[in-house]
Design an enzyme around this catalytic site. Structure first.
Site, PDB file in Angstrom:
ATOM      1  N   ASN A 143     -13.495  -6.074 -11.321  1.00 40.60           N
ATOM      2  CA  ASN A 143     -11.921  -6.057 -11.214  1.00 40.60           C
ATOM      3  C   ASN A 143     -11.465  -4.862 -10.457  1.00 40.60           C
ATOM      4  O   ASN A 143     -11.838  -3.738 -10.656  1.00 40.60           O
ATOM      5  CB  ASN A 143     -11.531  -5.641 -12.767  1.00 40.60           C
ATOM      6  CG  ASN A 143      -9.991  -5.247 -12.942  1.00 40.60           C
ATOM      7  OD1 ASN A 143      -9.088  -5.992 -12.067  1.00 40.60           O
ATOM      8  ND2 ASN A 143      -9.447  -4.760 -13.769  1.00 40.60           N
ATOM      9  N   GLY A 144     -10.478  -5.350  -9.562  1.00 42.65           N
ATOM     10  CA  GLY A 144     -10.088  -4.349  -8.452  1.00 42.65           C
ATOM     11  C   GLY A 144     -10.259  -4.811  -7.025  1.00 42.65           C
ATOM     12  O   GLY A 144     -10.589  -5.877  -6.972  1.00 42.65           O
ATOM     13  N   ARG A 193      -5.170 -11.685 -17.892  1.00 41.32           N
ATOM     14  CA  ARG A 193      -5.456 -10.926 -16.574  1.00 41.32           C
ATOM     15  C   ARG A 193      -5.843 -11.721 -15.584  1.00 41.32           C
ATOM     16  O   ARG A 193      -5.850 -11.088 -14.279  1.00 41.32           O
ATOM     17  CB  ARG A 193      -6.583 -10.038 -17.017  1.00 41.32           C
ATOM     18  CG  ARG A 193      -6.459  -9.024 -18.026  1.00 41.32           C
ATOM     19  CD  ARG A 193      -7.496  -8.133 -18.396  1.00 41.32           C
ATOM     20  NE  ARG A 193      -7.608  -7.177 -17.143  1.00 41.32           N
ATOM     21  CZ  ARG A 193      -6.957  -5.891 -17.087  1.00 41.32           C
ATOM     22  NH1 ARG A 193      -6.241  -5.556 -18.154  1.00 41.32           N
ATOM     23  NH2 ARG A 193      -7.030  -5.478 -15.912  1.00 41.32           N
ATOM     24  N   GLU A 222       9.566 -17.587 -11.446  1.00 42.37           N
ATOM     25  CA  GLU A 222       7.939 -17.563 -11.734  1.00 42.37           C
ATOM     26  C   GLU A 222       7.588 -18.545 -12.718  1.00 42.37           C
ATOM     27  O   GLU A 222       6.516 -19.205 -12.831  1.00 42.37           O
ATOM     28  CB  GLU A 222       7.702 -16.171 -12.465  1.00 42.37           C
ATOM     29  CG  GLU A 222       8.421 -15.797 -13.553  1.00 42.37           C
ATOM     30  CD  GLU A 222       7.990 -14.327 -14.136  1.00 42.37           C
ATOM     31  OE1 GLU A 222       6.819 -13.933 -13.471  1.00 42.37           O
ATOM     32  OE2 GLU A 222       8.730 -13.894 -14.929  1.00 42.37           O
ATOM     33  N   LYS A 266      12.822 -14.636 -13.618  1.00 39.74           N
ATOM     34  CA  LYS A 266      12.222 -15.532 -14.752  1.00 39.74           C
ATOM     35  C   LYS A 266      12.032 -17.104 -14.333  1.00 39.74           C
ATOM     36  O   LYS A 266      11.155 -17.900 -14.316  1.00 39.74           O
ATOM     37  CB  LYS A 266      13.066 -15.716 -16.227  1.00 39.74           C
ATOM     38  CG  LYS A 266      12.941 -14.140 -16.946  1.00 39.74           C
ATOM     39  CD  LYS A 266      11.503 -14.229 -17.719  1.00 39.74           C
ATOM     40  CE  LYS A 266      10.518 -13.457 -17.058  1.00 39.74           C
ATOM     41  NZ  LYS A 266      10.546 -12.231 -17.153  1.00 39.74           N
ATOM     42  N   TRP A 301      -8.206 -13.320 -11.042  1.00 42.23           N
ATOM     43  CA  TRP A 301      -7.194 -13.523 -10.566  1.00 42.23           C
ATOM     44  C   TRP A 301      -7.589 -13.258  -8.877  1.00 42.23           C
ATOM     45  O   TRP A 301      -7.853 -12.030  -8.639  1.00 42.23           O
ATOM     46  CB  TRP A 301      -6.209 -12.728 -10.895  1.00 42.23           C
ATOM     47  CG  TRP A 301      -4.730 -12.719  -9.978  1.00 42.23           C
ATOM     48  CD1 TRP A 301      -3.836 -13.649 -10.431  1.00 42.23           C
ATOM     49  CD2 TRP A 301      -4.368 -11.952  -9.180  1.00 42.23           C
ATOM     50  NE1 TRP A 301      -2.531 -13.526  -9.684  1.00 42.23           N
ATOM     51  CE2 TRP A 301      -2.885 -12.555  -8.806  1.00 42.23           C
ATOM     52  CE3 TRP A 301      -4.963 -10.983  -8.386  1.00 42.23           C
ATOM     53  CZ2 TRP A 301      -2.266 -11.934  -7.775  1.00 42.23           C
ATOM     54  CZ3 TRP A 301      -4.082 -10.534  -7.068  1.00 42.23           C
ATOM     55  CH2 TRP A 301      -2.601 -10.987  -7.243  1.00 42.23           C
ATOM     56  N   CYS A 303      -8.037  -9.699 -13.351  1.00 41.16           N
ATOM     57  CA  CYS A 303      -9.100 -10.021 -13.517  1.00 41.16           C
ATOM     58  C   CYS A 303      -9.545  -9.453 -14.875  1.00 41.16           C
ATOM     59  O   CYS A 303      -9.162  -8.036 -15.074  1.00 41.16           O
ATOM     60  CB  CYS A 303     -10.234  -9.498 -12.644  1.00 41.16           C
ATOM     61  SG  CYS A 303     -10.071 -10.355 -10.879  1.00 41.16           S
ATOM     62  N   HIS A 321      29.777 -10.879   1.459  1.00 41.34           N
ATOM     63  CA  HIS A 321      29.256 -10.318   2.591  1.00 41.34           C
ATOM     64  C   HIS A 321      27.990 -10.828   2.988  1.00 41.34           C
ATOM     65  O   HIS A 321      27.363 -10.246   3.731  1.00 41.34           O
ATOM     66  CB  HIS A 321      28.785  -8.805   1.868  1.00 41.34           C
ATOM     67  CG  HIS A 321      30.016  -7.856   1.728  1.00 41.34           C
ATOM     68  ND1 HIS A 321      31.190  -7.687   2.352  1.00 41.34           N
ATOM     69  CD2 HIS A 321      30.284  -7.435   0.122  1.00 41.34           C
ATOM     70  CE1 HIS A 321      31.974  -6.884   1.686  1.00 41.34           C
ATOM     71  NE2 HIS A 321      31.559  -7.025   0.325  1.00 41.34           N
ATOM     72  N   LYS A 369      -1.032 -11.341 -15.876  1.00 44.96           N
ATOM     73  CA  LYS A 369      -0.071 -10.726 -16.813  1.00 44.96           C
ATOM     74  C   LYS A 369      -0.187  -8.832 -16.591  1.00 44.96           C
ATOM     75  O   LYS A 369       0.589  -8.288 -16.750  1.00 44.96           O
ATOM     76  CB  LYS A 369      -0.707 -10.912 -18.448  1.00 44.96           C
ATOM     77  CG  LYS A 369       0.300 -10.048 -19.336  1.00 44.96           C
ATOM     78  CD  LYS A 369       1.528 -10.748 -19.609  1.00 44.96           C
ATOM     79  CE  LYS A 369       2.553 -10.143 -20.491  1.00 44.96           C
ATOM     80  NZ  LYS A 369       4.019 -10.273 -20.343  1.00 44.96           N
ATOM     81  N   GLU A 413      16.768 -10.105 -12.842  1.00 39.91           N
ATOM     82  CA  GLU A 413      15.669 -10.708 -13.834  1.00 39.91           C
ATOM     83  C   GLU A 413      15.884 -12.210 -14.129  1.00 39.91           C
ATOM     84  O   GLU A 413      14.647 -12.611 -14.220  1.00 39.91           O
ATOM     85  CB  GLU A 413      15.962  -9.760 -14.954  1.00 39.91           C
ATOM     86  CG  GLU A 413      15.343 -10.191 -16.429  1.00 39.91           C
ATOM     87  CD  GLU A 413      13.595 -10.278 -16.045  1.00 39.91           C
ATOM     88  OE1 GLU A 413      13.096  -9.824 -15.112  1.00 39.91           O
ATOM     89  OE2 GLU A 413      12.912 -10.822 -16.994  1.00 39.91           O
TER      90      GLU A 413
HETATM   91  C1  F6R Z   1       7.784 -10.772 -14.666  1.00 45.45           C
HETATM   92  C2  F6R Z   1       6.751  -9.916 -15.216  1.00 45.45           C
HETATM   93  C3  F6R Z   1       6.337  -8.867 -14.148  1.00 45.45           C
HETATM   94  C4  F6R Z   1       5.877  -7.570 -14.768  1.00 45.45           C
HETATM   95  C5  F6R Z   1       5.468  -6.676 -13.573  1.00 45.45           C
HETATM   96  C6  F6R Z   1       4.999  -5.314 -14.146  1.00 45.45           C
HETATM   97  O1  F6R Z   1       8.102 -11.813 -15.932  1.00 45.45           O
HETATM   98  O2  F6R Z   1       6.215  -9.928 -16.238  1.00 45.45           O
HETATM   99  O3  F6R Z   1       7.062  -8.673 -13.212  1.00 45.45           O
HETATM  100  O4  F6R Z   1       7.082  -6.886 -15.143  1.00 45.45           O
HETATM  101  O5  F6R Z   1       4.045  -7.154 -13.264  1.00 45.45           O
HETATM  102  O6  F6R Z   1       4.138  -5.294 -15.404  1.00 45.45           O
HETATM  103  P1  F6R Z   1       4.076  -4.005 -16.352  1.00 45.45           P
HETATM  104  O7  F6R Z   1       5.297  -4.036 -17.160  1.00 45.45           O
HETATM  105  O8  F6R Z   1       3.051  -4.421 -17.174  1.00 45.45           O
HETATM  106  O9  F6R Z   1       3.915  -2.802 -15.532  1.00 45.45           O
END
Ligand code: F6R
Length: 606
Positions: A99-100, A27, A486, A483, A74, A2, A502, A601, A479
């Protein structure tokens, strides 16, 4: 999670707020809304979906007021509906954005309903509007109204409230969620981050946890959590205005993948001092103190931490544990008090990471942060910042911030290895020279995209797939799976190649894509055997490998080949084809690459 905005000034508030919300859409993008005060009444406009839906709704009923608040959501409590979109208005008296999460909202809502309040949404946030309305009914204004509300709520919040009867005043408060106040001549504004309002002003005040404030154009009165006046520093923010321009690319993510050579080079320059020595931002005293490291992070940043663990343990011989920030403080870990804590965060605002860091500091650990947003909450709280200089990352899926984090971690491993005598000066110099070659090697890997697109066009039809790797490439496999899932919503899991037998090998059935990252190192033979085991059970094998080793992988169904590099650098270079595979699969599938469903984000809730 948010984004909130507030404005009082001389311009049309709705124009300013929409422009600022656009810079905060990273956000959250479930819904957006705005309320202004004009001619003694609220004008509320809200819309489900991205900001452009709100803009369309606003163009049908323009607003003229000079005071307003706005929100991009969000969803946490309550579905994605217009009624649950912010701002929330109570009794046509007060409007709030939040926000929160108000953790005790259930109990407050029951009490307020029993007192006759009627709720229009399913959100936790709406209790704030009713509590402020209750304060107004009791004749409380300004600081008194804020204290009335603060005494009732618990949880994480950044909030702004405006009142029809006081059209030159905005009330704000903050606890754990970020909030910056911007000041200019005859203007006051607030936003979840300073960069979002850098186009309006760079003169900002950051509220501390528990602070409340009464804002009027050109003035901000602030009190701390004990109710004492707080003289918060007015700073000139160095945050660059958030660019909302894709620079000719189709998506921010594509642009950010291509920006990696610069992001890595800029980050590296912050790791090297004026004499050309790799210091990694650490003094000798800092290095002496480090005998154990606990890395605190979430998501992609945590995977960067896992890769950092391989480097730091191998090159410096220093023990590293990597903790999911959301678990760390609640599991009451045994703390090694001679250690240090390193938070890794792109945004510097992930609440899980911030809270884990605070816990580590309370236990007496010195704190460091590898962070991309220099004025973020995490950057402002730690003892030492090790900056990533990736520039603003807008695409929700992290790419250039990840490789910038890896650049800091490899620099740190080399620095600590040399300081603690595990690496000779010559070896450390040779590794530093290798590190300097990374921007070029990453640039070459980016240019090898034509091999990836046809594979992505096939992969888009998969419903599930596995990613494998060994050593430093195991966390990169995790990772790569993150990617892909998501961005394209295809189920993907990462495993250590040696772990397949295993249990996970039971998942293999005819045609299941198994994507393996292979290094030209002594373990590659074992990895290739693991792949053959998968192929024997019907898996479709896709490998991402460097030139020399790829010559041994003639049995793969598809082989993405990149130029040879020194295996110590492998996570930095191999990250690129992994990102591009996820990017093109999502692109082929037609999903929303920059703003995948259900994500945001900056994750400022627990
Ligand atoms: C995935 C992604 C998230 C962030 C995670 C931590 O592509 O971007 O998994 O890495 O939410 O976010 P930060 O790095 O901003 O603490």
């Amino acid at each position: 999670m948010c984004g909130i905005v507030g404005y009082i000034g001389t311009e049309t508030a709705s124009d300013i707020i929409i422009d600022t919300l656009r810079r905060l859409e990273y956000r959250g993008y479930d819904s957006a809304g705005i309320v202004t005060i004009d001619s003694g009444q609220f004008h509320l406009c809200r819309a489900v979906g991205k900001l452009k839906q709100l803009e369309a709704a606003l163009s049908a009923c323009p607003q003229n007021g000079h005071i307003g608040i706005g929100h991009t959501r969000w969803a946490t409590h309550g579905g994605v509906t217009e009624a649950n979109a912010h701002p929330h208005v109570a009794d046509d008296k007060v409007a709030i954005v939040h926000n929160g999460i108000i953790e005790n909202y259930r109990q407050l809502k029951d009490e307020l309903v029993a007192e006759g309040c009627s709720f229009a949404s399913e959100t936790d946030s709406e209790v704030l509007a009713h509590l402020f309305a209750q304060a107004a009914d009791n004749g409380l204004t300004g600081k008194d109204a804020l204290q009335h509300v603060m005494a009732r709520i618990s949880g994480a919040f950044a909030l702004a409230a405006i009142f029809v009867e006081e059209p030159d005043t905005m009330l704000v408060a903050r606890n754990a969620s970020p909030l910056a106040i911007g000041m200019a001549d005859g203007v006051i504004c607030v936003a979840s981050d300073a960069a979002a309002m850098a186009h309006l002003t760079r003169t900002v005040i950051y509220l501390k946890d528990g602070d409340i404030g009464v804002l009027r154009p050109g003035s901000a009165e602030i009190w701390d959590k004990s109710g004492m006046p707080a003289n918060r520093e007015l700073i000139v923010s160095s945050a660059s205005p958030i660019m909302v321009d894709k620079g000719g690319y189709r998506h921010f993510m594509e642009k950010e993948i291509h920006e990696q050579p610069d992001a890595i080079a800029n980050t590296l320059s912050a790791m090297i001092d004026g004499t050309g020595r790799l210091t990694a931002g650490m003094s000798d005293v800092d290095c002496d103190r480090i005998s154990h490291i606990v890395i605190l992070a979430a998501g992609t940043s945590a995977y960067a931490g896992e890769i950092g663990r391989y480097w730091i343990e191998q090159l410096a011989g220093i023990a590293v544990t990597v903790e999911n920030a959301s678990e760390y403080r609640y599991r009451h870990p045994a703390i090694q008090r001679d250690g240090v804590a390193i938070a890794i965060s792109q945004s510097g605002e992930s609440l899980d990471t911030l809270m884990a860091l605070r816990y580590a500091a309370e236990q007496g650990l010195k704190t460091y942060a590898i962070v991309n947003v220099e004025e973020s909450s995490i950057a402002r709280e730690v003892d030492t910042v090790l900056p990533t200089r990736a520039g603003a990352e807008i695409g929700v899926a992290s790419t250039k911030a990840f490789t910038a984090q890896l650049t800091v971690l490899l620099s740190l491993a080399i620095r600590l290895g040399r300081h603690h005598g595990r690496l000779s000066d010559d070896k450390a110099e040779a590794l530093t020279t290798l590190l300097r070659s990374v921007p070029g090697a990453v640039g070459q890997a980016i240019n090898q995209t034509e091999q990836i697109r046809p594979i992505a066009a096939e992969l888009k039809r998969a419903t599930s797939c596995l990613f494998l790797g060994r050593g430093r490439l195991y966390p990169l496999a995790l990772e790569a799976a993150l990617k892909l899932k998501e961005l394209s919503y295809i189920h993907a899991e990462g495993f250590a190649a040696g772990e397949m037998k295993h249990g996970p090998i039971a998942l293999i059935e005819e045609g299941l894509p198994v994507i393996c990252l292979v290094d030209n190192d002594p373990l590659s033979e074992k990895t290739l055997s693991n792949l053959k085991e998968a192929q024997a059970r019907g898996a479709t094998i896709i490998t991402i490998a460097s030139q020399t080793i790829s010559e041994e992988i003639d049995f793969a169904d598809h082989n993405i080949v990149i130029n040879d590099y020194d295996p110590v650098l492998s996570p930095l270079i191999m990250a690129v084809p992994a990102q591009l595979l996820a990017y093109y699969t999502a692109f082929e599938k037609g999903t929303d690459v920059d703003q995948p469903r259900n994500l945001a984000k900056s994750v400022t809730v627990e």
